[in-house]
Design a protein around this motif. Structure first.
Motif, PDB file in Angstrom:
ATOM      1  N   GLY A  72     -40.071-162.164  19.985  1.00 49.32           N
ATOM      2  CA  GLY A  72     -41.190-161.381  20.529  1.00 49.32           C
ATOM      3  C   GLY A  72     -41.443-161.709  21.995  1.00 49.32           C
ATOM      4  N   ILE A  73     -41.380-162.995  22.319  1.00 49.68           N
ATOM      5  CA  ILE A  73     -41.592-163.414  23.714  1.00 49.68           C
ATOM      6  C   ILE A  73     -40.473-162.871  24.597  1.00 49.68           C
ATOM      7  CG2 ILE A  73     -41.607-165.428  25.246  1.00 49.68           C
ATOM      8  CD1 ILE A  73     -43.104-166.923  22.991  1.00 49.68           C
ATOM      9  N   GLY A  74     -39.240-162.870  24.078  1.00 49.22           N
ATOM     10  CA  GLY A  74     -38.109-162.307  24.830  1.00 49.22           C
ATOM     11  C   GLY A  74     -38.304-160.826  25.097  1.00 49.22           C
ATOM     12  N   GLU A  75     -38.788-160.085  24.119  1.00 51.94           N
ATOM     13  CA  GLU A  75     -39.036-158.645  24.284  1.00 51.94           C
ATOM     14  C   GLU A  75     -40.149-158.405  25.301  1.00 51.94           C
ATOM     15  OE1 GLU A  75     -39.798-157.124  20.377  1.00 51.94           O
ATOM     16  OE2 GLU A  75     -37.709-157.324  19.733  1.00 51.94           O
ATOM     17  N   VAL A  76     -41.187-159.222  25.226  1.00 55.61           N
ATOM     18  CA  VAL A  76     -42.286-159.103  26.195  1.00 55.61           C
ATOM     19  C   VAL A  76     -41.759-159.358  27.597  1.00 55.61           C
ATOM     20  CG1 VAL A  76     -44.441-160.161  26.983  1.00 55.61           C
ATOM     21  CG2 VAL A  76     -44.134-159.622  24.560  1.00 55.61           C
ATOM     22  N   ASN A  77     -40.910-160.377  27.748  1.00 57.21           N
ATOM     23  CA  ASN A  77     -40.340-160.682  29.066  1.00 57.21           C
ATOM     24  C   ASN A  77     -39.505-159.520  29.589  1.00 57.21           C
ATOM     25  OD1 ASN A  77     -41.483-163.213  29.354  1.00 57.21           O
ATOM     26  ND2 ASN A  77     -39.739-164.296  28.471  1.00 57.21           N
ATOM     27  N   GLU A  78     -38.713-158.893  28.725  1.00 59.64           N
ATOM     28  CA  GLU A  78     -37.924-157.729  29.130  1.00 59.64           C
ATOM     29  C   GLU A  78     -38.833-156.591  29.587  1.00 59.64           C
ATOM     30  OE1 GLU A  78     -34.989-156.434  26.259  1.00 59.64           O
ATOM     31  OE2 GLU A  78     -34.423-158.513  25.816  1.00 59.64           O
ATOM     32  N   ASN A  79     -39.901-156.372  28.837  1.00 63.97           N
ATOM     33  CA  ASN A  79     -40.848-155.310  29.214  1.00 63.97           C
ATOM     34  C   ASN A  79     -41.524-155.610  30.552  1.00 63.97           C
ATOM     35  OD1 ASN A  79     -40.293-153.809  26.924  1.00 63.97           O
ATOM     36  ND2 ASN A  79     -41.973-154.684  25.731  1.00 63.97           N
ATOM     37  N   VAL A  80     -41.830-156.873  30.778  1.00 67.18           N
ATOM     38  CA  VAL A  80     -42.449-157.264  32.049  1.00 67.18           C
ATOM     39  C   VAL A  80     -41.474-157.001  33.203  1.00 67.18           C
ATOM     40  CG1 VAL A  80     -43.259-159.238  33.407  1.00 67.18           C
ATOM     41  CG2 VAL A  80     -44.067-158.917  31.062  1.00 67.18           C
ATOM     42  N   VAL A  81     -40.204-157.350  32.998  1.00 68.29           N
ATOM     43  CA  VAL A  81     -39.192-157.115  34.036  1.00 68.29           C
ATOM     44  C   VAL A  81     -39.055-155.619  34.309  1.00 68.29           C
ATOM     45  CG1 VAL A  81     -36.708-157.264  34.535  1.00 68.29           C
ATOM     46  CG2 VAL A  81     -37.905-159.254  33.623  1.00 68.29           C
ATOM     47  N   GLN A  82     -38.986-154.799  33.259  1.00 70.61           N
ATOM     48  CA  GLN A  82     -38.874-153.352  33.429  1.00 70.61           C
ATOM     49  C   GLN A  82     -40.101-152.795  34.139  1.00 70.61           C
ATOM     50  OE1 GLN A  82     -38.176-151.771  29.513  1.00 70.61           O
ATOM     51  NE2 GLN A  82     -35.986-152.257  29.544  1.00 70.61           N
ATOM     52  N   SER A  83     -41.278-153.271  33.757  1.00 73.91           N
ATOM     53  CA  SER A  83     -42.517-152.811  34.405  1.00 73.91           C
ATOM     54  C   SER A  83     -42.519-153.190  35.875  1.00 73.91           C
ATOM     55  CB  SER A  83     -43.740-153.413  33.710  1.00 73.91           C
ATOM     56  OG  SER A  83     -43.859-152.919  32.407  1.00 73.91           O
ATOM     57  N   SER A  84     -42.028-154.366  36.171  1.00 77.25           N
ATOM     58  CA  SER A  84     -41.966-154.821  37.554  1.00 77.25           C
ATOM     59  C   SER A  84     -41.029-153.940  38.377  1.00 77.25           C
ATOM     60  CB  SER A  84     -41.501-156.277  37.603  1.00 77.25           C
ATOM     61  OG  SER A  84     -41.350-156.705  38.937  1.00 77.25           O
ATOM     62  N   GLN A  85     -39.869-153.573  37.788  1.00 80.31           N
ATOM     63  CA  GLN A  85     -38.924-152.711  38.487  1.00 80.31           C
ATOM     64  C   GLN A  85     -39.520-151.323  38.729  1.00 80.31           C
ATOM     65  OE1 GLN A  85     -35.588-152.972  35.804  1.00 80.31           O
ATOM     66  NE2 GLN A  85     -34.705-154.750  36.849  1.00 80.31           N
ATOM     67  N   VAL A  86     -40.193-150.799  37.719  1.00 80.27           N
ATOM     68  CA  VAL A  86     -40.828-149.477  37.868  1.00 80.27           C
ATOM     69  C   VAL A  86     -41.920-149.537  38.933  1.00 80.27           C
ATOM     70  CG1 VAL A  86     -42.263-147.766  36.702  1.00 80.27           C
ATOM     71  CG2 VAL A  86     -40.246-148.677  35.544  1.00 80.27           C
ATOM     72  N   SER A  87     -42.707-150.600  38.908  1.00 78.28           N
ATOM     73  CA  SER A  87     -43.767-150.758  39.915  1.00 78.28           C
ATOM     74  C   SER A  87     -43.184-150.831  41.316  1.00 78.28           C
ATOM     75  CB  SER A  87     -44.586-152.015  39.636  1.00 78.28           C
ATOM     76  OG  SER A  87     -45.304-151.890  38.442  1.00 78.28           O
ATOM     77  N   SER A  88     -42.073-151.525  41.437  1.00 75.84           N
ATOM     78  CA  SER A  88     -41.406-151.635  42.738  1.00 75.84           C
ATOM     79  C   SER A  88     -40.927-150.267  43.222  1.00 75.84           C
ATOM     80  CB  SER A  88     -40.229-152.603  42.631  1.00 75.84           C
ATOM     81  OG  SER A  88     -39.543-152.688  43.851  1.00 75.84           O
ATOM     82  N   GLU A  89     -40.355-149.480  42.330  1.00 79.73           N
ATOM     83  CA  GLU A  89     -39.893-148.140  42.708  1.00 79.73           C
ATOM     84  C   GLU A  89     -41.065-147.234  43.069  1.00 79.73           C
ATOM     85  OE1 GLU A  89     -36.822-146.210  40.639  1.00 79.73           O
ATOM     86  OE2 GLU A  89     -35.802-148.076  40.111  1.00 79.73           O
ATOM     87  N   ILE A  90     -42.157-147.346  42.338  1.00 76.62           N
ATOM     88  CA  ILE A  90     -43.355-146.552  42.651  1.00 76.62           C
ATOM     89  C   ILE A  90     -43.873-146.925  44.033  1.00 76.62           C
ATOM     90  CG2 ILE A  90     -45.788-146.205  42.042  1.00 76.62           C
ATOM     91  CD1 ILE A  90     -44.894-146.337  39.088  1.00 76.62           C
ATOM     92  N   THR A  91     -43.879-148.227  44.328  1.00 76.43           N
ATOM     93  CA  THR A  91     -44.328-148.686  45.646  1.00 76.43           C
ATOM     94  C   THR A  91     -43.450-148.107  46.746  1.00 76.43           C
ATOM     95  OG1 THR A  91     -45.191-150.724  44.701  1.00 76.43           O
ATOM     96  CG2 THR A  91     -44.750-150.738  47.056  1.00 76.43           C
ATOM     97  N   LYS A  92     -42.127-148.086  46.540  1.00 77.38           N
ATOM     98  CA  LYS A  92     -41.213-147.511  47.531  1.00 77.38           C
ATOM     99  C   LYS A  92     -41.478-146.027  47.702  1.00 77.38           C
ATOM    100  CE  LYS A  92     -37.411-150.749  46.702  1.00 77.38           C
ATOM    101  NZ  LYS A  92     -36.055-150.899  46.122  1.00 77.38           N
ATOM    102  N   ASP A  93     -41.702-145.318  46.589  1.00 72.22           N
ATOM    103  CA  ASP A  93     -41.970-143.879  46.657  1.00 72.22           C
ATOM    104  C   ASP A  93     -43.267-143.597  47.412  1.00 72.22           C
ATOM    105  OD1 ASP A  93     -39.644-143.392  45.266  1.00 72.22           O
ATOM    106  OD2 ASP A  93     -40.641-143.039  43.336  1.00 72.22           O
ATOM    107  N   ILE A  94     -44.286-144.380  47.135  1.00 70.74           N
ATOM    108  CA  ILE A  94     -45.570-144.208  47.830  1.00 70.74           C
ATOM    109  C   ILE A  94     -45.397-144.470  49.323  1.00 70.74           C
ATOM    110  CG2 ILE A  94     -47.886-145.191  48.112  1.00 70.74           C
ATOM    111  CD1 ILE A  94     -47.943-145.523  45.050  1.00 70.74           C
TER     112      ILE A  94
END
Length: 89
Positions: A13-35
């Motif tokens: 479960g902790i591994g899955e949460v970590n993967e989701n955090v990494v994916q969220s971070s990547q998406v946030s980074s792309e959103i920041t670049k788009d903005i």
């Protein structure tokens, strides 16, 4: 063994949460670049709009100056009615 299974499930479960955090971070980074890109384009459009407004004002001033310069000239049209009278029998 039950404790070991619970620990393994928690670890998974902790591994899955970590993967989701990494994916969220990547998406946030792309959103920041788009903005940032949208902001850059908006600033560029604002500068171009300001320049276009200045160009329009300059053109208006030139037009006024040209009108003032040509206002001293008079255009006279020949009176065709006299020619018509002369040509009538």
């Amino acid at each position: 063994t039950e404790v070991a299974q619970n620990i393994e499930q928690a670890s998974t479960g902790i591994g899955e949460v970590n993967e989701n955090v990494v994916q969220s971070s990547q998406v946030s980074s792309e959103i920041t670049k788009d903005i940032s890109s949208v902001n850059t384009v908006a600033e560029d459009m604002s500068k171009r709009s300001t320049q276009m407004n200045q160009n329009a004002m300059d053109l208006s001033n030139l037009s006024s100056k040209l009108m003032d310069m040509i206002s001293v000239f008079k255009i006279s049209m020949p009176d065709n009615s006299q020619e018509t009278e002369k040509n009538e029998p």
